[in-house]
Every structure is written in C-alpha cells, then in structure tokens.
Design an enzyme around this catalytic site. Sequence first.
Site, PDB file in Angstrom:
ATOM      1  CG  HIS A  62      -1.780  -1.172   1.348  1.00 55.05           C
ATOM      2  ND1 HIS A  62      -2.076  -1.769   2.560  1.00 55.05           N
ATOM      3  CD2 HIS A  62      -2.414  -1.917   0.417  1.00 55.05           C
ATOM      4  CE1 HIS A  62      -2.865  -2.814   2.360  1.00 55.05           C
ATOM      5  NE2 HIS A  62      -3.084  -2.920   1.067  1.00 55.05           N
ATOM      6  CE1 TYR A 132      -0.049   1.486   9.163  1.00 55.96           C
ATOM      7  CE2 TYR A 132      -0.144  -0.589  10.333  1.00 55.96           C
ATOM      8  CZ  TYR A 132      -0.647   0.267   9.377  1.00 55.96           C
ATOM      9  OH  TYR A 132      -1.751  -0.096   8.652  1.00 55.96           O
ATOM     10  CG  ASP A 170      -4.245  -5.917   0.026  1.00 57.68           C
ATOM     11  OD1 ASP A 170      -4.513  -4.764  -0.343  1.00 57.68           O
ATOM     12  OD2 ASP A 170      -3.844  -6.178   1.178  1.00 57.68           O
TER      13      ASP A 170
END
Length: 184
Positions: A62, A132, A170
């Site tokens: 991504h 993250y 995805d």
Amino acid sequence: MEFKTFDISGPLLIVPKRIGDTRGWFAETFRADLFTENAGPVEFVQHNQSMSAAKGTVRGMHFQLEPMAQGKLVRCLKGAILDVAVDIRRSSLTFGQHVSAELTAENGHQLWVPPGFAHGFVTLVENTEVFYLVTSRYSPAHDRGLLWSDPALGIDWRIGEGEAQLSDKDRKLPVLRDLQDLFD
C-alpha cells in the site's frame, strides 16, 4: 537506539536498546531528536494497529499519493512479520527494488518506510499484532497499491502464493509496470 541503513536510500531499520533486569526490560522506541537526525523531520498524525489471526496474512503493498503520501514507522507488538518496502520513485536509481526486515515482538526492531515507497508485510506466526505511526491521515482518494506477488519485484515472502491470506482489495492490485500513479 541504533539506526541502520539499507542499499536503498530512505528506509531505516531502527534497533532500540533494551535494558533488562529481573522484572523484564525497558526500551525507548522513539525519540524525535534522534529520528530527525537520522531520517529527517516528521510529524506523526495517526497511529494504526492491526491484528492478523492467520500465519501467512499479507497486508499490502500500500501507499498514498501526494499530497497525502505517508511515511510509516512500523513495529511488531506480538508475533512476527516480514516487513517490505518497494521504491516507487520513478526518478530513483533503485526504482522497483525493495528492502525487507523481520520485525518481531522479541527483537523490537522497527522499520521506517518514507513516502515514495509501497509498504506491506506478511505474518510469520499466528495472532500477530502490528503497530505503526503515519505522517498523513488515511485518505481513500489517495489510496493506491501494488500487487504483493509481482514477479518483477523479486520479493521472497517466505510463503507460496497459494498460502497467502489476502483481502479482496489486495488480490486485485496492479503490477508495477501497470501502475499509473507513482512518485516522481
């Protein structure tokens, strides 16, 4: 805290120093002054966390386009991942090349993925949690991706294509040669 470079300019492997005793350990996982000295100035505006139940879960590759391009500071809180960043800066001498690092709860390593890179990871064990920090908020209008298994990338994901657990989104991402939206 140690900052290690790769053959590709931009990404960094950050190795926090753990200080341990009979109670466990303590580590500084981020210091703005050291980060700025090694990676440049950033402002983290969003924190993300994922939990993947199955081993072989692939999340990625991504990225977001300007003006919402994201830098990501990634670490594994539980379990283990192979974390990957692909250089998608058209003018870069390392365009289409990648770096990877094994991030585990045990080693405490972190990967800095600057803007201009597609990012993804595969879980190496069940029930893996990843945390993250990102430098821009999520923007669906700027959200893009790259097919994780594009043979031109030469990434060894440590799993076979049939073993990968993927989202429908995805599975349908384009290969690098078909991407229209990239970084200059």
